[in-house]
Design a protein around this motif. Sequence first.
Motif, PDB file in Angstrom:
ATOM      1  N   UNK A   1     -27.479 -34.021  22.028  1.00 38.40           N
ATOM      2  CA  UNK A   1     -25.998 -34.006  22.294  1.00 38.40           C
ATOM      3  C   UNK A   1     -25.688 -34.392  23.853  1.00 38.40           C
ATOM      4  N   UNK A   2     -26.323 -33.394  24.535  1.00 39.22           N
ATOM      5  CA  UNK A   2     -25.839 -33.360  26.087  1.00 39.22           C
ATOM      6  C   UNK A   2     -26.418 -34.817  26.572  1.00 39.22           C
ATOM      7  N   UNK A   3     -27.454 -35.376  26.237  1.00 41.97           N
ATOM      8  CA  UNK A   3     -28.152 -36.591  26.781  1.00 41.97           C
ATOM      9  C   UNK A   3     -26.981 -37.766  26.257  1.00 41.97           C
ATOM     10  N   UNK A   4     -26.539 -37.648  24.934  1.00 44.77           N
ATOM     11  CA  UNK A   4     -25.574 -38.731  24.444  1.00 44.77           C
ATOM     12  C   UNK A   4     -24.455 -38.373  25.308  1.00 44.77           C
TER      13      UNK A   4
ATOM     14  N   UNK B   1     -29.201 -23.356  34.474  1.00 47.73           N
ATOM     15  CA  UNK B   1     -29.478 -23.893  33.079  1.00 47.73           C
ATOM     16  C   UNK B   1     -28.664 -24.879  32.740  1.00 47.73           C
ATOM     17  N   UNK B   2     -27.447 -25.079  32.969  1.00 52.00           N
ATOM     18  CA  UNK B   2     -26.669 -25.933  32.855  1.00 52.00           C
ATOM     19  C   UNK B   2     -26.941 -27.495  33.104  1.00 52.00           C
ATOM     20  N   UNK B   3     -27.652 -27.570  34.408  1.00 49.14           N
ATOM     21  CA  UNK B   3     -28.046 -28.753  35.067  1.00 49.14           C
ATOM     22  C   UNK B   3     -29.527 -29.085  34.274  1.00 49.14           C
ATOM     23  N   UNK B   4     -30.236 -28.099  34.062  1.00 47.10           N
ATOM     24  CA  UNK B   4     -31.578 -28.632  33.387  1.00 47.10           C
ATOM     25  C   UNK B   4     -31.446 -28.863  32.042  1.00 47.10           C
ATOM     26  N   UNK B   5     -30.498 -28.278  31.469  1.00 47.24           N
ATOM     27  CA  UNK B   5     -30.088 -28.679  30.003  1.00 47.24           C
ATOM     28  C   UNK B   5     -29.549 -29.947  29.783  1.00 47.24           C
ATOM     29  N   UNK B   6     -28.617 -30.417  31.000  1.00 47.49           N
ATOM     30  CA  UNK B   6     -27.974 -31.797  30.688  1.00 47.49           C
ATOM     31  C   UNK B   6     -28.899 -32.824  31.099  1.00 47.49           C
ATOM     32  N   UNK B   7     -29.797 -32.435  31.966  1.00 47.03           N
ATOM     33  CA  UNK B   7     -31.076 -33.452  32.148  1.00 47.03           C
ATOM     34  C   UNK B   7     -32.060 -33.431  31.269  1.00 47.03           C
ATOM     35  N   UNK B   8     -32.222 -32.561  30.414  1.00 48.55           N
ATOM     36  CA  UNK B   8     -33.335 -32.519  29.501  1.00 48.55           C
ATOM     37  C   UNK B   8     -34.593 -32.111  30.095  1.00 48.55           C
ATOM     38  N   UNK B   9     -34.662 -31.419  31.517  1.00 49.55           N
ATOM     39  CA  UNK B   9     -35.509 -30.798  32.090  1.00 49.55           C
ATOM     40  C   UNK B   9     -36.026 -29.262  31.523  1.00 49.55           C
TER      41      UNK B   9
END
Length: 196
Positions: free
Chosen positions: A71-74, A186-194
């Motif tokens: 969902x974040x990637x979308x 964690x927010x940045x990592x999750x948003x970028x799927x890393x």
Amino acid sequence: MTAPFLRVLHAVRTLGYADAPSVAGRAQLPADEAEEHLLDLQARGWVAWSSFGGDGGWSLTEEGRRRGEALLAEELDAAGAGSAVTAAHAAFLAWNDRVAAACTAWQLAELGIASAPADLDEILAELRSAAAFLAGMEAALVRHLDRFGGYHRRFAAALDAAAGDPRWITATDRPSCHRVWFELHEDLVATLGLRR
């Protein structure tokens, strides 16, 4: 604007383990609305409630992590914010070692196991520099994704409190400088799927 249910799911991820009021605060939603979303997410198998010694909280399931990242990637794609978040993450990593070093120096000093005494004024000065960087980075990010708002305010508030009570540098029982910084990472990592 990030959809409310995604803000709740993402708040659970960035907080790691938290009660409903903490999730509501992080998601910037009224408590009753956040609780409704938590129950819906639980029914989907994306979050789980657990308690230990009378202390309870919500955490993400593996399915919730996968669905949240999708969902974040979308959202990232729809906002056209991929390059902005990637650039912010790169800039963040350059500061991450400095903030981690300052926090670790203070933790070791508090535990009495530092090889050299920590200078509180120097540590606070380093964290003030990080706060200035964070203000600019957040301003750039919220132009694309509103959910990145608030990190600078929370970090600066913890830094102000740390001047009178140094526990606000690294404490895990409050939104300390270290905890807010960790959540942003964690927010940045999750948003970028890393992965970290």
